[in-house]
Design a protein around this motif. Structure first.
Motif, PDB file in Angstrom:
ATOM      1  N   ARG A 105       0.816  -1.220   0.000  1.00  0.00           N
ATOM      2  CA  ARG A 105       0.000   0.000   0.000  1.00  0.00           C
ATOM      3  C   ARG A 105       0.848   1.267   0.000  1.00  0.00           C
ATOM      4  O   ARG A 105       0.351   2.335  -0.326  1.00  0.00           O
ATOM      5  CB  ARG A 105      -0.938   0.019   1.208  1.00  0.00           C
ATOM      6  CG  ARG A 105      -2.026  -1.046   1.128  1.00  0.00           C
ATOM      7  CD  ARG A 105      -2.931  -0.963   2.310  1.00  0.00           C
ATOM      8  NE  ARG A 105      -2.118  -1.198   3.524  1.00  0.00           N
ATOM      9  CZ  ARG A 105      -2.604  -1.307   4.734  1.00  0.00           C
ATOM     10  NH1 ARG A 105      -3.884  -1.188   4.941  1.00  0.00           N
ATOM     11  NH2 ARG A 105      -1.825  -1.528   5.771  1.00  0.00           N
ATOM     12  N   ILE A 106       2.132   1.157   0.360  1.00  0.00           N
ATOM     13  CA  ILE A 106       2.971   2.361   0.407  1.00  0.00           C
ATOM     14  C   ILE A 106       3.637   2.657  -0.939  1.00  0.00           C
ATOM     15  O   ILE A 106       4.384   3.623  -1.060  1.00  0.00           O
ATOM     16  CB  ILE A 106       4.049   2.277   1.508  1.00  0.00           C
ATOM     17  CG1 ILE A 106       5.089   1.197   1.194  1.00  0.00           C
ATOM     18  CG2 ILE A 106       3.414   2.065   2.865  1.00  0.00           C
ATOM     19  CD1 ILE A 106       6.346   1.323   2.016  1.00  0.00           C
ATOM     20  N   PHE A 107       3.350   1.844  -1.955  1.00  0.00           N
ATOM     21  CA  PHE A 107       3.992   2.032  -3.255  1.00  0.00           C
ATOM     22  C   PHE A 107       3.799   3.460  -3.770  1.00  0.00           C
ATOM     23  O   PHE A 107       4.744   4.109  -4.199  1.00  0.00           O
ATOM     24  CB  PHE A 107       3.453   1.018  -4.273  1.00  0.00           C
ATOM     25  CG  PHE A 107       4.095   1.134  -5.619  1.00  0.00           C
ATOM     26  CD1 PHE A 107       5.378   0.656  -5.828  1.00  0.00           C
ATOM     27  CD2 PHE A 107       3.430   1.739  -6.680  1.00  0.00           C
ATOM     28  CE1 PHE A 107       5.985   0.764  -7.065  1.00  0.00           C
ATOM     29  CE2 PHE A 107       4.025   1.855  -7.920  1.00  0.00           C
ATOM     30  CZ  PHE A 107       5.306   1.365  -8.115  1.00  0.00           C
ATOM     31  N   GLY A 108       2.586   3.967  -3.714  1.00  0.00           N
ATOM     32  CA  GLY A 108       2.309   5.332  -4.173  1.00  0.00           C
ATOM     33  C   GLY A 108       3.071   6.372  -3.367  1.00  0.00           C
ATOM     34  O   GLY A 108       3.579   7.357  -3.920  1.00  0.00           O
ATOM     35  N   ASP A 109       3.172   6.157  -2.057  1.00  0.00           N
ATOM     36  CA  ASP A 109       3.948   7.070  -1.213  1.00  0.00           C
ATOM     37  C   ASP A 109       5.417   7.068  -1.625  1.00  0.00           C
ATOM     38  O   ASP A 109       6.075   8.110  -1.630  1.00  0.00           O
ATOM     39  CB  ASP A 109       3.849   6.669   0.259  1.00  0.00           C
ATOM     40  CG  ASP A 109       2.450   6.843   0.829  1.00  0.00           C
ATOM     41  OD1 ASP A 109       1.639   7.570   0.214  1.00  0.00           O
ATOM     42  OD2 ASP A 109       2.176   6.249   1.888  1.00  0.00           O
ATOM     43  N   ASN A 110       5.939   5.880  -1.944  1.00  0.00           N
ATOM     44  CA  ASN A 110       7.341   5.784  -2.362  1.00  0.00           C
ATOM     45  C   ASN A 110       7.582   6.520  -3.676  1.00  0.00           C
ATOM     46  O   ASN A 110       8.605   7.183  -3.840  1.00  0.00           O
ATOM     47  CB  ASN A 110       7.770   4.324  -2.492  1.00  0.00           C
ATOM     48  CG  ASN A 110       7.931   3.652  -1.148  1.00  0.00           C
ATOM     49  OD1 ASN A 110       8.047   4.314  -0.118  1.00  0.00           O
ATOM     50  ND2 ASN A 110       7.934   2.336  -1.150  1.00  0.00           N
ATOM     51  N   ILE A 111       6.647   6.400  -4.607  1.00  0.00           N
ATOM     52  CA  ILE A 111       6.774   7.112  -5.884  1.00  0.00           C
ATOM     53  C   ILE A 111       6.771   8.618  -5.634  1.00  0.00           C
ATOM     54  O   ILE A 111       7.588   9.356  -6.193  1.00  0.00           O
ATOM     55  CB  ILE A 111       5.640   6.718  -6.861  1.00  0.00           C
ATOM     56  CG1 ILE A 111       5.745   5.234  -7.227  1.00  0.00           C
ATOM     57  CG2 ILE A 111       5.646   7.602  -8.102  1.00  0.00           C
ATOM     58  CD1 ILE A 111       6.999   4.857  -7.982  1.00  0.00           C
ATOM     59  N   GLN A 112       5.872   9.086  -4.782  1.00  0.00           N
ATOM     60  CA  GLN A 112       5.810  10.519  -4.473  1.00  0.00           C
ATOM     61  C   GLN A 112       7.096  10.986  -3.799  1.00  0.00           C
ATOM     62  O   GLN A 112       7.616  12.059  -4.110  1.00  0.00           O
ATOM     63  CB  GLN A 112       4.600  10.837  -3.591  1.00  0.00           C
ATOM     64  CG  GLN A 112       4.445  12.316  -3.307  1.00  0.00           C
ATOM     65  CD  GLN A 112       4.377  13.159  -4.573  1.00  0.00           C
ATOM     66  OE1 GLN A 112       3.638  12.855  -5.498  1.00  0.00           O
ATOM     67  NE2 GLN A 112       5.168  14.214  -4.629  1.00  0.00           N
TER      68      GLN A 112
END
Length: 182
Positions: free
Chosen positions: A49-56
């Protein structure tokens, strides 16, 4: 005056030794270690679920680095190592003209070009690059050189390099020691 103790406190390894291995095993600062630990803790707790946070987070870092070196965000890439990047470039670029390399430069700067089949010409030292370019009838598509030589500390003249860059399709400077925007 610079408070060196303040900076030394950020790097635990320097409490035990004088540390010079900055190329492949640079000293890890406390803030960097804390940030990595936080990301891994978040991954352990939240999974994918943190994939998007990592991209940001990555995009924010690219923006900050671009501002720091006066570049476009799109020109900033994260790679696992300089060796990986040099190999990727050497194997991706056309092999039409010669590549000028500096003898005795760091191996990750020179080995990929021969391995990828580029025609290589050698400068005896980084200080000879400008002279060799000006005196040669050879067409060079690229120059690969360390900004600061790992063994002798010779630092390239950036003003001279800016002028040389106008004559080339590609100029690669390995930024192990420092980063500069041409």
């Amino acid at each position: 005056m610079i408070n060196w103790e303040k900076y030394r406190e950020l790097f635990p390894v320097v409490n035990q030794q004088t540390y010079f291995m900055t190329a492949g095993g640079g000293a890890l600062s406390k803030p960097a270690l804390n940030a990595v630990n936080e990301r891994y803790q978040s991954l352990a707790s939240n999974g994918g679920r943190i994939f998007g946070d990592n991209i940001q987070l990555m995009e924010t870092c690219r923006e900050k680095i671009a501002r720091l070196i006066n570049a476009e965000k799109e020109h900033i890439a994260f790679i696992p190592s300089v060796s990986f990047g040099m190999n990727a470039l050497a194997h991706s670029l056309p092999r039409n003209d010669s590549t000028l390399l500096v003898k005795n430069d760091f191996s990750s700067s020179i080995l990929p070009w021969g391995n990828a089949g580029h025609s290589i010409k050698w400068a005896d030292a980084a200080a000879d690059i400008a002279e060799q370019l000006q005196q040669s009838d050879e067409k060079f598509s690229s120059i690969v050189a360390s900004y600061v030589h790992y063994a002798n500390g010779y630092k390239l003249n950036l003003e001279q390099i800016k002028e040389l860059k106008k004559m080339l399709a590609l100029l690669l400077m390995e930024p192990k020691v420092s980063v500069h925007s041409l």
